[in-house]
Design a protein around this motif. Structure first.
Motif, PDB file in Angstrom:
ATOM      1  N   LEU A   1       0.842  -1.191   0.000  1.00  0.00           N
ATOM      2  CA  LEU A   1       0.000   0.000   0.000  1.00  0.00           C
ATOM      3  C   LEU A   1       0.881   1.247   0.000  1.00  0.00           C
ATOM      4  CD1 LEU A   1      -2.923   1.160   0.316  1.00  0.00           C
ATOM      5  CD2 LEU A   1      -2.508   1.140   2.785  1.00  0.00           C
ATOM      6  N   ILE A   2       0.608   2.171  -0.927  1.00  0.00           N
ATOM      7  CA  ILE A   2       1.402   3.401  -0.978  1.00  0.00           C
ATOM      8  C   ILE A   2       0.577   4.637  -0.625  1.00  0.00           C
ATOM      9  CG2 ILE A   2       3.134   2.561  -2.593  1.00  0.00           C
ATOM     10  CD1 ILE A   2       1.604   3.826  -4.864  1.00  0.00           C
ATOM     11  N   PHE A   3      -0.749   4.528  -0.672  1.00  0.00           N
ATOM     12  CA  PHE A   3      -1.578   5.669  -0.286  1.00  0.00           C
ATOM     13  C   PHE A   3      -2.953   5.186   0.151  1.00  0.00           C
ATOM     14  CE2 PHE A   3      -5.028   8.586  -1.431  1.00  0.00           C
ATOM     15  CZ  PHE A   3      -4.728   9.648  -0.584  1.00  0.00           C
ATOM     16  N   ALA A   4      -3.425   5.751   1.256  1.00  0.00           N
ATOM     17  CA  ALA A   4      -4.795   5.516   1.713  1.00  0.00           C
ATOM     18  C   ALA A   4      -5.225   6.728   2.520  1.00  0.00           C
ATOM     19  CB  ALA A   4      -4.879   4.253   2.568  1.00  0.00           C
ATOM     20  N   PRO A   5      -6.299   7.382   2.132  1.00  0.00           N
ATOM     21  CA  PRO A   5      -6.758   8.543   2.899  1.00  0.00           C
ATOM     22  C   PRO A   5      -7.340   8.096   4.232  1.00  0.00           C
ATOM     23  CG  PRO A   5      -8.382   7.955   1.252  1.00  0.00           C
ATOM     24  CD  PRO A   5      -7.198   7.063   1.015  1.00  0.00           C
ATOM     25  N   PRO A   6      -7.437   8.996   5.191  1.00  0.00           N
ATOM     26  CA  PRO A   6      -8.076   8.625   6.456  1.00  0.00           C
ATOM     27  C   PRO A   6      -9.562   8.359   6.246  1.00  0.00           C
ATOM     28  CG  PRO A   6      -7.667  10.987   6.378  1.00  0.00           C
ATOM     29  CD  PRO A   6      -6.982  10.400   5.177  1.00  0.00           C
ATOM     30  N   ILE A   7     -10.117   7.524   7.100  1.00  0.00           N
ATOM     31  CA  ILE A   7     -11.557   7.275   7.057  1.00  0.00           C
ATOM     32  C   ILE A   7     -12.270   8.470   7.680  1.00  0.00           C
ATOM     33  CG2 ILE A   7     -13.412   5.785   7.931  1.00  0.00           C
ATOM     34  CD1 ILE A   7     -11.352   3.482   7.872  1.00  0.00           C
ATOM     35  N   ASP A   8     -13.332   8.917   7.043  1.00  0.00           N
ATOM     36  CA  ASP A   8     -14.076  10.078   7.538  1.00  0.00           C
ATOM     37  C   ASP A   8     -14.470   9.888   9.001  1.00  0.00           C
ATOM     38  OD1 ASP A   8     -13.890  11.061   4.996  1.00  0.00           O
ATOM     39  OD2 ASP A   8     -15.918  10.486   4.405  1.00  0.00           O
ATOM     40  N   ASP A   9     -14.169  10.892   9.815  1.00  0.00           N
ATOM     41  CA  ASP A   9     -14.518  10.863  11.236  1.00  0.00           C
ATOM     42  C   ASP A   9     -15.911  11.465  11.400  1.00  0.00           C
ATOM     43  OD1 ASP A   9     -14.782  11.079  13.957  1.00  0.00           O
ATOM     44  OD2 ASP A   9     -12.815  11.993  14.293  1.00  0.00           O
TER      45      ASP A   9
ATOM     46  N   ARG B   1     -20.265   3.274   7.089  1.00  0.00           N
ATOM     47  CA  ARG B   1     -20.070   2.501   5.857  1.00  0.00           C
ATOM     48  C   ARG B   1     -19.643   3.348   4.654  1.00  0.00           C
ATOM     49  NH1 ARG B   1     -24.359  -1.794   3.133  1.00  0.00           N
ATOM     50  NH2 ARG B   1     -23.674  -1.537   0.983  1.00  0.00           N
ATOM     51  N   PRO B   2     -20.320   4.465   4.326  1.00  0.00           N
ATOM     52  CA  PRO B   2     -19.915   5.230   3.130  1.00  0.00           C
ATOM     53  C   PRO B   2     -18.466   5.691   3.168  1.00  0.00           C
ATOM     54  CG  PRO B   2     -22.072   5.947   3.899  1.00  0.00           C
ATOM     55  CD  PRO B   2     -21.522   5.060   4.966  1.00  0.00           C
ATOM     56  N   GLY B   3     -18.006   6.159   4.330  1.00  0.00           N
ATOM     57  CA  GLY B   3     -16.629   6.633   4.437  1.00  0.00           C
ATOM     58  C   GLY B   3     -15.615   5.522   4.270  1.00  0.00           C
ATOM     59  N   ILE B   4     -15.945   4.336   4.764  1.00  0.00           N
ATOM     60  CA  ILE B   4     -15.046   3.188   4.617  1.00  0.00           C
ATOM     61  C   ILE B   4     -14.961   2.765   3.156  1.00  0.00           C
ATOM     62  CG2 ILE B   4     -14.818   0.734   5.154  1.00  0.00           C
ATOM     63  CD1 ILE B   4     -15.846   1.407   7.983  1.00  0.00           C
ATOM     64  N   LEU B   5     -16.105   2.742   2.473  1.00  0.00           N
ATOM     65  CA  LEU B   5     -16.101   2.395   1.051  1.00  0.00           C
ATOM     66  C   LEU B   5     -15.270   3.394   0.248  1.00  0.00           C
ATOM     67  CD1 LEU B   5     -19.857   1.401   0.556  1.00  0.00           C
ATOM     68  CD2 LEU B   5     -17.888  -0.132   0.628  1.00  0.00           C
ATOM     69  N   ARG B   6     -15.404   4.676   0.571  1.00  0.00           N
ATOM     70  CA  ARG B   6     -14.618   5.698  -0.134  1.00  0.00           C
ATOM     71  C   ARG B   6     -13.130   5.513   0.132  1.00  0.00           C
ATOM     72  NH1 ARG B   6     -19.002   9.090   1.322  1.00  0.00           N
ATOM     73  NH2 ARG B   6     -17.938   9.758   3.230  1.00  0.00           N
ATOM     74  N   GLN B   7     -12.789   5.145   1.366  1.00  0.00           N
ATOM     75  CA  GLN B   7     -11.377   4.978   1.708  1.00  0.00           C
ATOM     76  C   GLN B   7     -10.743   3.845   0.907  1.00  0.00           C
ATOM     77  OE1 GLN B   7      -9.556   2.505   3.451  1.00  0.00           O
ATOM     78  NE2 GLN B   7      -7.870   3.617   4.401  1.00  0.00           N
ATOM     79  N   ILE B   8     -11.440   2.727   0.783  1.00  0.00           N
ATOM     80  CA  ILE B   8     -10.892   1.599   0.011  1.00  0.00           C
ATOM     81  C   ILE B   8     -10.775   1.975  -1.464  1.00  0.00           C
ATOM     82  CG2 ILE B   8     -11.272  -0.783  -0.715  1.00  0.00           C
ATOM     83  CD1 ILE B   8     -12.703  -1.286   1.907  1.00  0.00           C
ATOM     84  N   LYS B   9     -11.782   2.662  -1.982  1.00  0.00           N
ATOM     85  CA  LYS B   9     -11.764   3.047  -3.393  1.00  0.00           C
ATOM     86  C   LYS B   9     -10.593   3.963  -3.718  1.00  0.00           C
ATOM     87  CE  LYS B   9     -14.664   5.000  -7.056  1.00  0.00           C
ATOM     88  NZ  LYS B   9     -15.989   5.590  -7.389  1.00  0.00           N
TER      89      LYS B   9
END
Length: 266
Positions: free
Chosen positions: A131-139, A187-195
């Motif tokens: 993994l080289i980039f992953a944004p934080p999960i929305d708080d 759930r939506p924030g986690i899906l965005r993070q993986i994408k």
């Protein structure tokens, strides 16, 4: 793609690989009909040109697309077709077919299918892409510290198991919730993070769809004693914790070794 068609031919492996990538992009933006046509065309041209593994990869993509659209009979048939077409990577296609079959079982409500799939992937997994980039999960916690510190939760822990592909180009695709136990608004924030994740691109056989992973996302608060009580309860700010259910013991050992090396150089 037009340049490749002109200079190396429309049935060249490089051209067909670009067309498969284009089909993957179509799936990502939701134009499944166009993607299906691209995959079918690549499979036809690859079979005609004798590129059996490329044809198998296209057939498998058609199987996975049928699966996501709920056409389970078509998905099984196309997965069998992918195995029949494969030559140098028959075992790989057999494993991918088992992923399709287990995903169908999950869709039919088989409660043990997620664990069975994770176990199969642990046994057959290659090295995990880096993994080289992953944004934080929305708080989505409440904005004030006072509000966070005085929220009391029940003892249950919310979690969900999510499956997704890491493509050879390092991007993710096919993200889906395999099992959900109260993840709710996270759930939506986690899906965005993986994408949005990006992995180091890796070499793969022609037509290979990538690596399938299952991760468990758990949302929980720490234990504390709320005002007016003597009993520890889950209280305060919620945090998200991630565990890769498809990580092999060898991967875990290698990861620990890398962390120890990094710590030694600090």
């Amino acid at each position: 793609m037009e340049v490749l068609r002109r200079y190396v031919g429309e049935s060249n492996v490089a051209t067909l690989g670009q067309e498969l990538s284009f089909g993957d992009t179509m799936v990502g933006i939701g134009t499944t009909g166009e993607a299906s046509a691209v995959y079918r065309n690549v499979q036809r041209k690859a079979e005609k040109a004798g590129h059996s593994d490329m044809a198998a990869g296209a057939a498998f993509r058609r199987a996975w697309l049928a699966l996501t659209l709920g056409r389970y009979s078509d998905a099984e048939h196309l997965a069998d077709e992918a195995v029949a077409l494969a030559r140098s990577n028959v075992q790989l296609m057999v494993e991918l077919r088992e992923i399709v079959r287990t995903r169908i079982a999950i869709s039919h409500g088989d409660k043990g299918a997620v664990d069975a799939l994770a176990k199969r992937l642990r046994q057959s997994a290659a090295e995990m892409p880096t993994l080289i980039f992953a944004p934080p999960i929305d708080d989505i916690n409440r904005p004030t510290a006072f509000a966070q510190s005085n929220i009391i939760y029940d003892s249950a822990i919310a979690y969900a198991d999510l499956g997704f592909w890491i493509r050879p180009d390092g991007r993710t695709s096919g993200i889906e919730v395999l099992r959900n136990a109260g993840l709710g608004p996270w759930r939506p924030g986690i899906l965005r993070q993986i994408k949005a994740r990006r992995y180091v691109p890796f070499d793969a056989n022609s037509g290979y769809p990538g690596t399938y992973r299952i991760e468990r996302f758990t949302v929980r608060a720490d234990y504390g004693v709320p005002v007016g009580s003597r009993m520890k309860q889950r209280i305060g700010k919620l945090t998200v914790h991630v565990v890769d259910l498809t990580q092999t013991d060898a991967m875990s050992a290698a990861q620990r070794e890398r962390m120890q090396e990094a710590s030694a150089h600090r």
